[in-house]
Design a protein around this motif. Sequence first.
Motif, PDB file in Angstrom:
ATOM      1  N   THR A 217     -13.681  58.463 -14.278  1.00  0.00           N
ATOM      2  CA  THR A 217     -13.108  59.634 -14.933  1.00  0.00           C
ATOM      3  C   THR A 217     -14.164  60.287 -15.816  1.00  0.00           C
ATOM      4  O   THR A 217     -15.231  59.720 -16.063  1.00  0.00           O
ATOM      5  N   PHE A 218     -13.840  61.460 -16.299  1.00  0.00           N
ATOM      6  CA  PHE A 218     -14.628  62.010 -17.384  1.00  0.00           C
ATOM      7  C   PHE A 218     -14.603  61.068 -18.576  1.00  0.00           C
ATOM      8  O   PHE A 218     -13.642  60.307 -18.782  1.00  0.00           O
ATOM      9  N   SER A 219     -15.652  61.131 -19.402  1.00  0.00           N
ATOM     10  CA  SER A 219     -15.561  60.727 -20.801  1.00  0.00           C
ATOM     11  C   SER A 219     -15.191  61.980 -21.573  1.00  0.00           C
ATOM     12  O   SER A 219     -15.600  63.090 -21.218  1.00  0.00           O
ATOM     13  N   ALA A 220     -14.415  61.814 -22.623  1.00  0.00           N
ATOM     14  CA  ALA A 220     -13.816  62.984 -23.257  1.00  0.00           C
ATOM     15  C   ALA A 220     -13.878  62.916 -24.777  1.00  0.00           C
ATOM     16  O   ALA A 220     -13.585  61.880 -25.377  1.00  0.00           O
ATOM     17  N   ASP A 221     -14.276  64.025 -25.375  1.00  0.00           N
ATOM     18  CA  ASP A 221     -14.165  64.241 -26.810  1.00  0.00           C
ATOM     19  C   ASP A 221     -13.361  65.509 -27.053  1.00  0.00           C
ATOM     20  O   ASP A 221     -13.310  66.413 -26.208  1.00  0.00           O
ATOM     21  N   GLY A 222     -12.735  65.564 -28.211  1.00  0.00           N
ATOM     22  CA  GLY A 222     -12.137  66.795 -28.696  1.00  0.00           C
ATOM     23  C   GLY A 222     -12.935  67.270 -29.892  1.00  0.00           C
ATOM     24  O   GLY A 222     -13.571  66.478 -30.590  1.00  0.00           O
ATOM     25  N   ALA A 223     -12.952  68.564 -30.128  1.00  0.00           N
ATOM     26  CA  ALA A 223     -13.712  69.103 -31.256  1.00  0.00           C
ATOM     27  C   ALA A 223     -12.959  70.267 -31.873  1.00  0.00           C
ATOM     28  O   ALA A 223     -12.313  71.051 -31.160  1.00  0.00           O
ATOM     29  N   ARG A 224     -13.051  70.382 -33.186  1.00  0.00           N
ATOM     30  CA  ARG A 224     -12.479  71.532 -33.894  1.00  0.00           C
ATOM     31  C   ARG A 224     -13.574  72.220 -34.695  1.00  0.00           C
ATOM     32  O   ARG A 224     -14.215  71.604 -35.559  1.00  0.00           O
ATOM     33  N   ARG A 362     -12.182  64.658 -12.204  1.00  0.00           N
ATOM     34  CA  ARG A 362     -12.582  65.617 -13.231  1.00  0.00           C
ATOM     35  C   ARG A 362     -11.438  65.754 -14.234  1.00  0.00           C
ATOM     36  O   ARG A 362     -10.789  66.798 -14.366  1.00  0.00           O
ATOM     37  N   GLY A 363     -11.200  64.662 -14.931  1.00  0.00           N
ATOM     38  CA  GLY A 363     -10.111  64.571 -15.882  1.00  0.00           C
ATOM     39  C   GLY A 363      -9.954  63.124 -16.282  1.00  0.00           C
ATOM     40  O   GLY A 363     -10.883  62.326 -16.145  1.00  0.00           O
ATOM     41  N   GLY A 364      -8.769  62.790 -16.754  1.00  0.00           N
ATOM     42  CA  GLY A 364      -8.510  61.417 -17.164  1.00  0.00           C
ATOM     43  C   GLY A 364      -7.116  61.004 -16.742  1.00  0.00           C
ATOM     44  O   GLY A 364      -6.297  61.827 -16.349  1.00  0.00           O
ATOM     45  N   THR A 365      -6.845  59.724 -16.786  1.00  0.00           N
ATOM     46  CA  THR A 365      -5.515  59.189 -16.505  1.00  0.00           C
ATOM     47  C   THR A 365      -5.174  58.190 -17.600  1.00  0.00           C
ATOM     48  O   THR A 365      -6.010  57.847 -18.449  1.00  0.00           O
ATOM     49  N   ASP A 366      -3.931  57.698 -17.558  1.00  0.00           N
ATOM     50  CA  ASP A 366      -3.603  56.578 -18.448  1.00  0.00           C
ATOM     51  C   ASP A 366      -4.598  55.442 -18.263  1.00  0.00           C
ATOM     52  O   ASP A 366      -4.904  54.708 -19.199  1.00  0.00           O
ATOM     53  N   GLY A 367      -5.113  55.309 -17.037  1.00  0.00           N
ATOM     54  CA  GLY A 367      -6.053  54.233 -16.750  1.00  0.00           C
ATOM     55  C   GLY A 367      -7.340  54.321 -17.526  1.00  0.00           C
ATOM     56  O   GLY A 367      -8.002  53.298 -17.761  1.00  0.00           O
ATOM     57  N   SER A 368      -7.728  55.535 -17.934  1.00  0.00           N
ATOM     58  CA  SER A 368      -8.945  55.681 -18.730  1.00  0.00           C
ATOM     59  C   SER A 368      -8.846  54.857 -20.005  1.00  0.00           C
ATOM     60  O   SER A 368      -9.748  54.094 -20.346  1.00  0.00           O
ATOM     61  N   ARG A 369      -7.737  55.019 -20.689  1.00  0.00           N
ATOM     62  CA  ARG A 369      -7.572  54.304 -21.957  1.00  0.00           C
ATOM     63  C   ARG A 369      -7.132  52.867 -21.758  1.00  0.00           C
ATOM     64  O   ARG A 369      -7.553  51.976 -22.494  1.00  0.00           O
ATOM     65  N   LEU A 370      -6.279  52.624 -20.761  1.00  0.00           N
ATOM     66  CA  LEU A 370      -5.879  51.239 -20.498  1.00  0.00           C
ATOM     67  C   LEU A 370      -7.094  50.361 -20.221  1.00  0.00           C
ATOM     68  O   LEU A 370      -7.148  49.209 -20.662  1.00  0.00           O
ATOM     69  N   SER A 371      -8.063  50.910 -19.504  1.00  0.00           N
ATOM     70  CA  SER A 371      -9.255  50.130 -19.176  1.00  0.00           C
ATOM     71  C   SER A 371      -9.968  49.667 -20.438  1.00  0.00           C
ATOM     72  O   SER A 371     -10.451  48.524 -20.511  1.00  0.00           O
ATOM     73  N   PHE A 372     -10.033  50.531 -21.438  1.00  0.00           N
ATOM     74  CA  PHE A 372     -10.727  50.174 -22.676  1.00  0.00           C
ATOM     75  C   PHE A 372      -9.824  49.424 -23.647  1.00  0.00           C
ATOM     76  O   PHE A 372     -10.285  48.958 -24.690  1.00  0.00           O
ATOM     77  N   MET A 373      -8.545  49.298 -23.298  1.00  0.00           N
ATOM     78  CA  MET A 373      -7.617  48.478 -24.085  1.00  0.00           C
ATOM     79  C   MET A 373      -7.547  47.060 -23.532  1.00  0.00           C
ATOM     80  O   MET A 373      -6.746  46.250 -23.993  1.00  0.00           O
ATOM     81  N   GLY A 374      -8.386  46.764 -22.523  1.00  0.00           N
ATOM     82  CA  GLY A 374      -8.428  45.417 -21.963  1.00  0.00           C
ATOM     83  C   GLY A 374      -7.704  45.261 -20.649  1.00  0.00           C
ATOM     84  O   GLY A 374      -7.552  44.131 -20.164  1.00  0.00           O
ATOM     85  N   LEU A 375      -7.266  46.385 -20.048  1.00  0.00           N
ATOM     86  CA  LEU A 375      -6.558  46.320 -18.779  1.00  0.00           C
ATOM     87  C   LEU A 375      -7.251  47.252 -17.779  1.00  0.00           C
ATOM     88  O   LEU A 375      -6.939  48.434 -17.689  1.00  0.00           O
ATOM     89  N   PRO A 376      -8.235  46.739 -17.019  1.00  0.00           N
ATOM     90  CA  PRO A 376      -8.987  47.594 -16.087  1.00  0.00           C
ATOM     91  C   PRO A 376      -8.063  48.264 -15.071  1.00  0.00           C
ATOM     92  O   PRO A 376      -7.280  47.584 -14.409  1.00  0.00           O
ATOM     93  N   THR A 377      -8.195  49.607 -14.941  1.00  0.00           N
ATOM     94  CA  THR A 377      -7.168  50.359 -14.222  1.00  0.00           C
ATOM     95  C   THR A 377      -7.756  51.519 -13.426  1.00  0.00           C
ATOM     96  O   THR A 377      -7.948  52.619 -13.960  1.00  0.00           O
ATOM     97  N   PRO A 378      -8.035  51.341 -12.133  1.00  0.00           N
ATOM     98  CA  PRO A 378      -8.380  52.491 -11.295  1.00  0.00           C
ATOM     99  C   PRO A 378      -7.126  53.282 -10.917  1.00  0.00           C
ATOM    100  O   PRO A 378      -5.997  52.862 -11.202  1.00  0.00           O
ATOM    101  N   ASN A 379      -7.330  54.403 -10.251  1.00  0.00           N
ATOM    102  CA  ASN A 379      -6.230  55.306  -9.911  1.00  0.00           C
ATOM    103  C   ASN A 379      -6.098  55.424  -8.398  1.00  0.00           C
ATOM    104  O   ASN A 379      -7.068  55.719  -7.704  1.00  0.00           O
TER     105      ASN A 379
END
Length: 417
Positions: A217-224, A362-379
């Motif tokens: 997936t993308f890596s993603a930041d938000g900015a203001r 070109r985006g993200g899924t729940d799996g993006s964050r689940l993977s870094f929460m200790g649950l590797p998750t492809p789509n």
Amino acid sequence: MDFTSQLGFTATERFLRYVQIDTQSDPGSTTCPSTEKQKDLGWLLVQELLAIGIADAHLDEFGYVYATIPANTEKENVPVICFCSHMDTAPDCSGKDVKPIVHRKYNGDDIVLPDDPTQVLRMAEHPDLKNQIGNDIITASGNTLLGADNKAGVAEIMDAAYQLMNHPEIQHGVVKILFTPDEEIGRGVDKADITKIGAFACYTIDGESAGNLENETFSADGARLTINGVSTHPGFAKGKMESAIKIAAQIVAGLPYELSPEGTEDMQGFVHPVDIAGHIEQATIDFIIRDFEDDKLKAHADVIRGVADKVLKRFPNSTYTLKVREQYRNMKNVLAQHPQIVDYGMEAIRRAGVEAKLCSIRGGTDGSRLSFMGLPTPNIFAGEHAFHGKQEWVSVQDMHKAVQTILHICAIWEENA
């Protein structure tokens, strides 16, 4: 094992029920779930899971559905795996009063949506339709999105659960089910209980074309960007006023096209202004910053700073600040440490009789964050197309292939234990 001849699929009937329940999420809400109506689908799913014999199915206070399919194998070392889809639909387009239509045996002609004849699905604009000749296509009626993103995935997981509970010849270990709210607004796993899931690996069922498996997936930041201008009475403003609104407009206009969503593709990242608000004295611009390489995110943020610095030279009494926050990171960084998770997914797709294709999102899924929460998750593909709009569609036959893929994944993990 060939599941095709043995299964009476239920995914279509489930899907047609689910899409008629309005589950649109709300980015302006601070609650979890962001809209209480998402629980309406959650309660239905729990009742259906209980009805097929999954005793621990439940909906928690945050709108998450959890369930466990017990193992039916004598092997004791089969890793626990999970399947995940999200229940909400996007805020971009109405999900209320969805009227699904099944177009039987698609022949390649344009599909005109009856409630708004200006909404026409043409093969030239929806290239995957060329692979659907003879298949059954489901659309909405023209006034709403369909909700295939991600109720197709929900229906496929539910059908797979039904098949596992009714076909003991499919040997498998413990299988967990997770349905999440608020994925479309980036909060899909904010309250997910990883300990309760207790799985080694997970697969989100939230992809596009049949055969696709996405491990990146993308890596993603938000900015203001906050702009502090100079306000004064407009009748006496000459040489004094420095409008934060106009400064913001010039900054947006100064962003390079080659770093915009509309100017990039494939593995290229982008900087994208998604919201502007303010008045003369202060204005804000919210950005999303995306790239497949983490290191490039900082460079993209520096582009915003560079444009702002250039514009502010013309406004000597105004200032700005840019605050960047991490949103999610490329799940490939985690999945690379557990190659069998992707390998088994690819093999399952092939066993379902579909060409397996490894892709990037070109985006993200729940799996993006689940993977870094200790649950590797492809789509894994769900068959959904034209997300977030009135021309959204899904193929019945692709949904059936997704169900078979889920079942093969369960069998492969058991075989290799």
